[in-house]
Design an enzyme around this catalytic site. Sequence first.
Site, PDB file in Angstrom:
ATOM      1  CB  ALA A  38      15.172  -1.668   4.424  1.00  0.00           C
ATOM      2  CE1 TYR A 108      26.640   1.140 -10.781  1.00  0.00           C
ATOM      3  CE2 TYR A 108      24.338   1.702 -10.356  1.00  0.00           C
ATOM      4  CZ  TYR A 108      25.333   1.304 -11.227  1.00  0.00           C
ATOM      5  OH  TYR A 108      25.037   1.055 -12.556  1.00  0.00           O
ATOM      6  N   GLY A 230       0.545  -8.158   1.424  1.00  0.00           N
ATOM      7  CA  GLY A 230       0.108  -7.113   0.518  1.00  0.00           C
ATOM      8  C   GLY A 230      -1.389  -6.871   0.500  1.00  0.00           C
ATOM      9  N   GLY A 233      -3.809  -8.510   2.958  1.00  0.00           N
ATOM     10  CA  GLY A 233      -3.775  -8.208   4.379  1.00  0.00           C
ATOM     11  C   GLY A 233      -2.602  -8.843   5.091  1.00  0.00           C
ATOM     12  CB  ALA A 258       4.162  -0.876   1.311  1.00  0.00           C
ATOM     13  CG  ASP A 260      11.029  -0.538   4.648  1.00  0.00           C
ATOM     14  OD1 ASP A 260      11.402  -1.690   4.951  1.00  0.00           O
ATOM     15  OD2 ASP A 260      11.426   0.071   3.632  1.00  0.00           O
ATOM     16  CG  ASN A 284      -3.286  -4.969   7.571  1.00  0.00           C
ATOM     17  OD1 ASN A 284      -2.171  -5.431   7.333  1.00  0.00           O
ATOM     18  ND2 ASN A 284      -4.325  -5.743   7.833  1.00  0.00           N
ATOM     19  CG  ASP A 296      12.906   4.531  -1.842  1.00  0.00           C
ATOM     20  OD1 ASP A 296      12.317   4.507  -2.936  1.00  0.00           O
ATOM     21  OD2 ASP A 296      14.020   4.016  -1.661  1.00  0.00           O
TER      22      ASP A 296
END
Length: 318
Positions: A38, A108, A230, A233, A258, A260, A284, A296
């Site tokens: 992240a 892990y 999401g 908005g 998204a 991050d 946004n 990622d």
Amino acid sequence: MSSKYGVLTLGDAMITLNPEETGPLRFVNRFARKVGGAELNFAIGCARLDLRVKWLSRLGNDEFGRVIYNFARGEGVDMSDVAFVSGYPTSLNFKEIREDGSGKTFYYRHQSPILTLSPEDITDKMFDNIDLVHLTGVFLAIDPGNIHIAKRVMEIAKQKDIPVSFDPNIRLKLWSIEEARIVYSELFPYVDILLTGLDEIKLITGSDTEESLEEFAKVNRIEQLVIKDGEHGSKLYAKDEWHRKKAFPVTPVDTVGAGDGYDAGYIYGYLHGLSADERLTFANAVGAIVTTVSGDNEGLPYLDDVLPFIHNEVVIER
């Protein structure tokens, strides 16, 4: 030409192994190696938006550690406060994707290299030319003892009058919500900008009504409470007022990263003095663009990508 605005973040990074076949992992034989995490995603998002960004971390003194180091450096992230440590393998995660599109993530990251970081490693010099500090709950979830490092970072930031942003980024596979609440409650008073999902803030406070969120922000002296929702908005509570912006219409293929990216977009807008509505619009847009690319951080856009995307939908007045 580098940006005049500098951002500092810290946290773990991982090698992400994405399956090239669907189905239970025990039947998957081929994986594509990627880099994730992240805080590193956030750092890359900032770098692609032409912000100066320093990432503080520890990596295993192994081949995977080198992969992450070279990847982040190639993205323009300042790696001067990243060190390699022996005896602590670089963290991994494996993704599983079923035939119906659903998936799971298997971590892990026991004995993560980030565990070798201590409060004493945090020095004043790390904050030179830094205009904002960003932390997330993932770093805290790896080991609750990391709260001492986070506090040290936040305390120095406050001493230097550097604003602090925080994304809870709750990972219930790493700790319980009860553990998270205890740790967050100690850190929220240090936070100037809280960037959280609507579902996350409900887990943390027990409510997602605007009245309860207003009270939460006031009690914890959070100047800007940003709620990410999401496809619906996002909204911002600041200076006793709510601001709302709808999401951009896109067809998402992968929502990983998204949030991050949204954080990086919001911080870009904040540092560049955009208005509340403009910050939400910009963030946004970044979040929407990320969802159109699988991976990622592969979809994190460059500044040159974001502005045309916004202008096709909404004109931001400077």
